[in-house]
Design a protein around this motif. Structure first.
Motif: not given
Length: 124
Positions: A86-91, A93-108
């Motif tokens: 997810l961090k790589i995809l975030d770096y 900027k692939e996929g929906n930003n809000d979804e990435r942020i939610w998934l990253l917070a949830d996995v933490e």
């Protein structure tokens, strides 16, 4: 593309949280473009998020504390792998930003919960 937020009803069952995380990762990657590079990370994220849930399911059937700790440790390992994808995809900027942020917070949060389970079991 509109972000359909996951059901934010509080889930107190850890297994259910892991299942939701794995499913939300699937929903997330389904929306990504089909390229060689993205396919690699999409497949990796699906495998690691799903395996984290499956390993925890095995931990629930463990017959010893040592076995439980080992299987939950595998859950943490797979969650950390999901986090890295997810961090790589975030770096990039692939996929929906809000979804990435939610998934990253949830996995933490999931990593923290599973790690706490291990620590609590080791103290017993």
């Amino acid at each position: 593309m509109e972000f359909n937020e996951p059901n934010f009803d509080k889930i107190y069952n850890f297994e259910d949280r892991l299942v939701r995380f794995a499913a939300e990762c699937i929903f997330f990657v389904r929306k990504l473009d089909k390229t060689y590079e993205l396919d690699y990370y999409k497949n990796q994220l699906i495998r690691s998020s799903g395996t984290s849930s499956l390993n925890y399911g095995e931990a629930q059937g463990s017959i010893s504390d040592k076995d439980f700790i080992f299987k939950v440790s595998l859950t943490v390992k797979e969650l950390k792998e999901s986090r890295n994808s997810l961090k790589i995809l975030d770096y990039i900027k692939e996929g929906n930003n809000d979804e990435r942020i939610w998934l990253l917070a949830d996995v933490e949060e999931l990593i923290a919960i599973a790690s706490k389970m291990i620590n609590n079991k080791q103290k017993q």
